[in-house]
Design a protein around this motif. Structure first.
Motif, PDB file in Angstrom:
ATOM      1  N   PHE A   1      74.525-125.373   7.282  1.00 15.80           N
ATOM      2  CA  PHE A   1      74.771-126.673   7.891  1.00 15.80           C
ATOM      3  C   PHE A   1      75.587-126.514   9.168  1.00 15.80           C
ATOM      4  O   PHE A   1      76.060-125.424   9.501  1.00 15.80           O
ATOM      5  N   ILE A   2      75.773-127.618   9.860  1.00 15.97           N
ATOM      6  CA  ILE A   2      76.606-127.684  11.060  1.00 15.97           C
ATOM      7  C   ILE A   2      77.726-128.686  10.799  1.00 15.97           C
ATOM      8  O   ILE A   2      77.465-129.816  10.367  1.00 15.97           O
TER       9      ILE A   2
ATOM     10  N   ASN B   1      77.567-118.926   5.814  1.00 17.55           N
ATOM     11  CA  ASN B   1      77.602-120.355   5.499  1.00 17.55           C
ATOM     12  C   ASN B   1      78.894-120.993   6.000  1.00 17.55           C
ATOM     13  O   ASN B   1      79.637-121.614   5.244  1.00 17.55           O
ATOM     14  N   ASN B   2      79.159-120.816   7.306  1.00 18.41           N
ATOM     15  CA  ASN B   2      80.382-121.332   7.916  1.00 18.41           C
ATOM     16  C   ASN B   2      81.635-120.817   7.202  1.00 18.41           C
ATOM     17  O   ASN B   2      82.601-121.552   6.987  1.00 18.41           O
ATOM     18  N   ASN B   3      81.573-119.558   6.820  1.00 19.49           N
ATOM     19  CA  ASN B   3      82.674-118.841   6.157  1.00 19.49           C
ATOM     20  C   ASN B   3      82.917-119.285   4.711  1.00 19.49           C
ATOM     21  O   ASN B   3      83.878-118.825   4.086  1.00 19.49           O
ATOM     22  N   LEU B   4      82.058-120.139   4.169  1.00 23.94           N
ATOM     23  CA  LEU B   4      82.250-120.603   2.797  1.00 23.94           C
ATOM     24  C   LEU B   4      81.773-119.588   1.768  1.00 23.94           C
ATOM     25  O   LEU B   4      82.328-119.504   0.660  1.00 23.94           O
ATOM     26  N   TYR B   5      80.720-118.839   2.100  1.00 26.03           N
ATOM     27  CA  TYR B   5      80.176-117.871   1.150  1.00 26.03           C
ATOM     28  C   TYR B   5      80.814-116.509   1.384  1.00 26.03           C
ATOM     29  O   TYR B   5      80.979-116.075   2.524  1.00 26.03           O
ATOM     30  N   CYS B   6      81.144-115.836   0.290  1.00 33.69           N
ATOM     31  CA  CYS B   6      81.931-114.609   0.353  1.00 33.69           C
ATOM     32  C   CYS B   6      81.133-113.382   0.775  1.00 33.69           C
ATOM     33  O   CYS B   6      81.692-112.270   0.814  1.00 33.69           O
ATOM     34  N   ARG B   7      79.867-113.554   1.106  1.00 32.29           N
ATOM     35  CA  ARG B   7      79.040-112.411   1.514  1.00 32.29           C
ATOM     36  C   ARG B   7      78.345-112.689   2.848  1.00 32.29           C
ATOM     37  O   ARG B   7      77.970-113.832   3.121  1.00 32.29           O
ATOM     38  N   PRO B   8      78.154-111.657   3.656  1.00 36.07           N
ATOM     39  CA  PRO B   8      77.418-111.859   4.912  1.00 36.07           C
ATOM     40  C   PRO B   8      75.924-111.962   4.632  1.00 36.07           C
ATOM     41  O   PRO B   8      75.363-111.169   3.871  1.00 36.07           O
ATOM     42  N   VAL B   9      75.281-112.950   5.217  1.00 39.11           N
ATOM     43  CA  VAL B   9      73.834-113.141   5.079  1.00 39.11           C
ATOM     44  C   VAL B   9      73.266-113.322   6.480  1.00 39.11           C
ATOM     45  O   VAL B   9      73.765-114.124   7.261  1.00 39.11           O
ATOM     46  N   GLU B  10      72.223-112.575   6.760  1.00 42.93           N
ATOM     47  CA  GLU B  10      71.633-112.611   8.090  1.00 42.93           C
ATOM     48  C   GLU B  10      71.107-114.007   8.407  1.00 42.93           C
ATOM     49  O   GLU B  10      70.575-114.704   7.539  1.00 42.93           O
ATOM     50  N   LYS B  11      71.249-114.409   9.655  1.00 43.42           N
ATOM     51  CA  LYS B  11      70.803-115.724  10.106  1.00 43.42           C
ATOM     52  C   LYS B  11      69.316-115.935   9.814  1.00 43.42           C
ATOM     53  O   LYS B  11      68.500-115.036   9.991  1.00 43.42           O
ATOM     54  N   ASP B  12      68.979-117.127   9.338  1.00 45.72           N
ATOM     55  CA  ASP B  12      67.604-117.550   9.033  1.00 45.72           C
ATOM     56  C   ASP B  12      66.951-116.761   7.902  1.00 45.72           C
ATOM     57  O   ASP B  12      65.721-116.811   7.735  1.00 45.72           O
ATOM     58  N   SER B  13      67.738-116.051   7.125  1.00 44.46           N
ATOM     59  CA  SER B  13      67.169-115.272   6.018  1.00 44.46           C
ATOM     60  C   SER B  13      67.478-115.940   4.679  1.00 44.46           C
ATOM     61  O   SER B  13      68.359-116.788   4.567  1.00 44.46           O
TER      62      SER B  13
ATOM     63  N   SER C   1      67.881-117.659 -10.322  1.00 47.09           N
ATOM     64  CA  SER C   1      67.011-118.612  -9.630  1.00 47.09           C
ATOM     65  C   SER C   1      67.745-119.464  -8.602  1.00 47.09           C
ATOM     66  O   SER C   1      67.264-120.516  -8.200  1.00 47.09           O
ATOM     67  N   MET C   2      68.948-118.980  -8.163  1.00 47.77           N
ATOM     68  CA  MET C   2      69.720-119.678  -7.149  1.00 47.77           C
ATOM     69  C   MET C   2      69.613-118.918  -5.827  1.00 47.77           C
ATOM     70  O   MET C   2      69.879-117.712  -5.781  1.00 47.77           O
ATOM     71  N   TYR C   3      69.196-119.619  -4.761  1.00 44.36           N
ATOM     72  CA  TYR C   3      68.994-118.971  -3.466  1.00 44.36           C
ATOM     73  C   TYR C   3      69.740-119.722  -2.358  1.00 44.36           C
ATOM     74  O   TYR C   3      69.924-120.944  -2.431  1.00 44.36           O
ATOM     75  N   PHE C   4      70.105-118.958  -1.339  1.00 46.37           N
ATOM     76  CA  PHE C   4      70.732-119.500  -0.146  1.00 46.37           C
ATOM     77  C   PHE C   4      69.868-119.184   1.067  1.00 46.37           C
ATOM     78  O   PHE C   4      69.524-118.033   1.312  1.00 46.37           O
ATOM     79  N   TYR C   5      69.510-120.229   1.815  1.00 44.59           N
ATOM     80  CA  TYR C   5      68.724-120.093   3.045  1.00 44.59           C
ATOM     81  C   TYR C   5      69.696-120.282   4.208  1.00 44.59           C
ATOM     82  O   TYR C   5      70.160-121.403   4.445  1.00 44.59           O
ATOM     83  N   ASN C   6      69.994-119.201   4.903  1.00 42.26           N
ATOM     84  CA  ASN C   6      71.040-119.249   5.926  1.00 42.26           C
ATOM     85  C   ASN C   6      70.512-119.822   7.249  1.00 42.26           C
ATOM     86  O   ASN C   6      70.480-119.156   8.277  1.00 42.26           O
ATOM     87  N   LYS C   7      70.103-121.069   7.153  1.00 41.96           N
ATOM     88  CA  LYS C   7      69.648-121.794   8.330  1.00 41.96           C
ATOM     89  C   LYS C   7      70.226-123.205   8.252  1.00 41.96           C
ATOM     90  O   LYS C   7      70.088-123.872   7.224  1.00 41.96           O
ATOM     91  N   PRO C   8      70.889-123.687   9.309  1.00 43.78           N
ATOM     92  CA  PRO C   8      71.486-125.037   9.254  1.00 43.78           C
ATOM     93  C   PRO C   8      70.412-126.115   9.289  1.00 43.78           C
ATOM     94  O   PRO C   8      69.620-126.187  10.239  1.00 43.78           O
ATOM     95  N   LEU C   9      70.381-126.951   8.256  1.00 45.79           N
ATOM     96  CA  LEU C   9      69.362-127.991   8.156  1.00 45.79           C
ATOM     97  C   LEU C   9      69.955-129.396   8.029  1.00 45.79           C
ATOM     98  O   LEU C   9      69.211-130.363   7.871  1.00 45.79           O
ATOM     99  N   PHE C  10      71.276-129.492   8.092  1.00 46.82           N
ATOM    100  CA  PHE C  10      71.894-130.823   8.131  1.00 46.82           C
ATOM    101  C   PHE C  10      73.263-130.717   8.781  1.00 46.82           C
ATOM    102  O   PHE C  10      73.804-129.624   8.961  1.00 46.82           O
ATOM    103  N   GLN C  11      73.775-131.861   9.158  1.00 50.66           N
ATOM    104  CA  GLN C  11      75.102-131.934   9.753  1.00 50.66           C
ATOM    105  C   GLN C  11      76.077-132.454   8.693  1.00 50.66           C
ATOM    106  O   GLN C  11      75.862-133.541   8.134  1.00 50.66           O
ATOM    107  N   TYR C  12      77.096-131.662   8.442  1.00 52.75           N
ATOM    108  CA  TYR C  12      78.073-131.966   7.387  1.00 52.75           C
ATOM    109  C   TYR C  12      79.316-132.560   8.049  1.00 52.75           C
ATOM    110  O   TYR C  12      79.965-131.911   8.860  1.00 52.75           O
TER     111      TYR C  12
END
Length: 322
Positions: A113-114, A133-145, A198-209
């Motif tokens: 998100f943004i 995830n704007n520093n919220l997630y404890c692991r680095p994830v490549e952009k748009d992955s 079955s929990m996934y994170f898509y590292n692409k901003p799709l809404f404004q928080y």
């Protein structure tokens, strides 16, 4: 069928922007369910202008039970959770549905998100390269992955807000069957889904928080000064919170995913014992007990190295005060 589960409470300031951002998606949703928790402003009147189903609670439920009610009322095969004050980017539904339908083992998906302020201006955050995830997630994830989130990541805390989530009916029904208010609704959903891989994170901003003073829950730390953060962190409640979270999660998984729990029962038993002992060490100001706990691998599951040092400093400070 695609549903949106939204909760509202005195949301007149931003509710129209949010509803319109959902209605103007490139892929249309089939229903928007709004559970209002006793608004005293013009929220209900504003909602009447839109093609949404509004349910007004007879009594204030609080956000955890209000989201439960909203999910129960959704009839879709896929359910987006939604806050009253954010803004969806036009391709949010299309992008997340595409991801969900292309992965058969995916039951919950979170997007990034943004941050925006109360005037819709983007809030820039200093990026920590070891996080995502704007520093919220404890692991680095490549952009748009796309990244599959491990269950053990959820022992300490939740990293993905409810307003970022898409879930399918299977996980919704499972969560409702084992619903607990011991942890937040999004934490509950994510941890159960992660236990089923079955929990996934898509590292692409799709809404404004939106960050503002009336957020019921959210990223409190991002708007705090360093001094405010340290003051808040140096309390027994905060120092023991992660261990309490871990115990609650393990107990929920025992009921919601008994097969997974049975497979890991011995390990979970050792974890639970450690978390109980950790809470007791902090409550009783046992400096050397905490120091020895640093040899346990379970400590690193709930706290960073910096947080473990802060535990020791907290106990020392409390001993001096006493």
């Amino acid at each position: 069928m695609i549903s949106v589960a939204m909760t509202t409470y005195n949301g007149e300031k931003y509710i129209c922007e949010q509803i319109e951002s959902i209605l103007n998606q490139s892929m249309k949703v089939d229903e928007i369910i709004v559970c209002d928790d006793g608004s005293s402003d013009s929220t209900i009147e504003l909602l009447k202008k839109y093609p949404v189903k509004v349910v007004q609670n007879d009594m204030n439920l609080g956000y955890r039970l209000n989201f439960k009610k909203a999910m129960e009322l959704c009839s879709g095969d896929y359910i987006f959770l939604c806050d009253q004050d954010d803004i969806w980017l036009p391709n949010k539904v299309e992008e997340m549905m595409r991801m969900m339908k292309s992965h058969s083992n995916m039951h919950v998906l979170s997007s990034s998100f943004i941050y925006i302020d109360d005037k819709n201006q983007e809030i820039q955050m200093k990026v920590d390269k070891s996080r995502s995830n704007n520093n919220l997630y404890c692991r680095p994830v490549e952009k748009d992955s796309l990244y599959q989130v491990d269950f053990l990541d959820y022992l300490a805390m939740n990293y993905f807000q409810g307003c970022s989530l898409l879930l399918d009916k299977w996980i919704k029904d499972l969560v409702l069957e084992h619903y607990s208010t011991d942890i937040e609704h999004d934490y509950l959903i994510n941890s159960i889904a992660a236990s089923y891989s079955s929990m996934y994170f898509y590292n692409k901003p799709l809404f404004q928080y939106r960050l503002h003073e009336n957020n019921s829950i959210g990223a409190q730390y991002d708007t705090q000064t360093k001094e405010e953060h340290l003051q808040r962190a140096n309390t027994l409640k905060i120092r023991t919170q992660n261990a309490h979270n871990a115990l609650n999660v393990l107990n929920i998984i025992r009921l919601a995913n008994s097969d997974y729990y049975q497979e890991n029962q011995e390990e979970f038993s050792h974890m639970s014992a450690f978390f109980y002992q950790h809470i007791q060490a902090l409550e009783n100001k046992k400096f050397f007990k905490l120091l020895c706990q640093n040899t346990s691998p379970y400590y690193s599951l709930i706290k960073t190295k910096k947080a473990r040092v802060m535990d020791l400093l907290y106990v020392l400070k409390e001993k001096v005060i006493r």
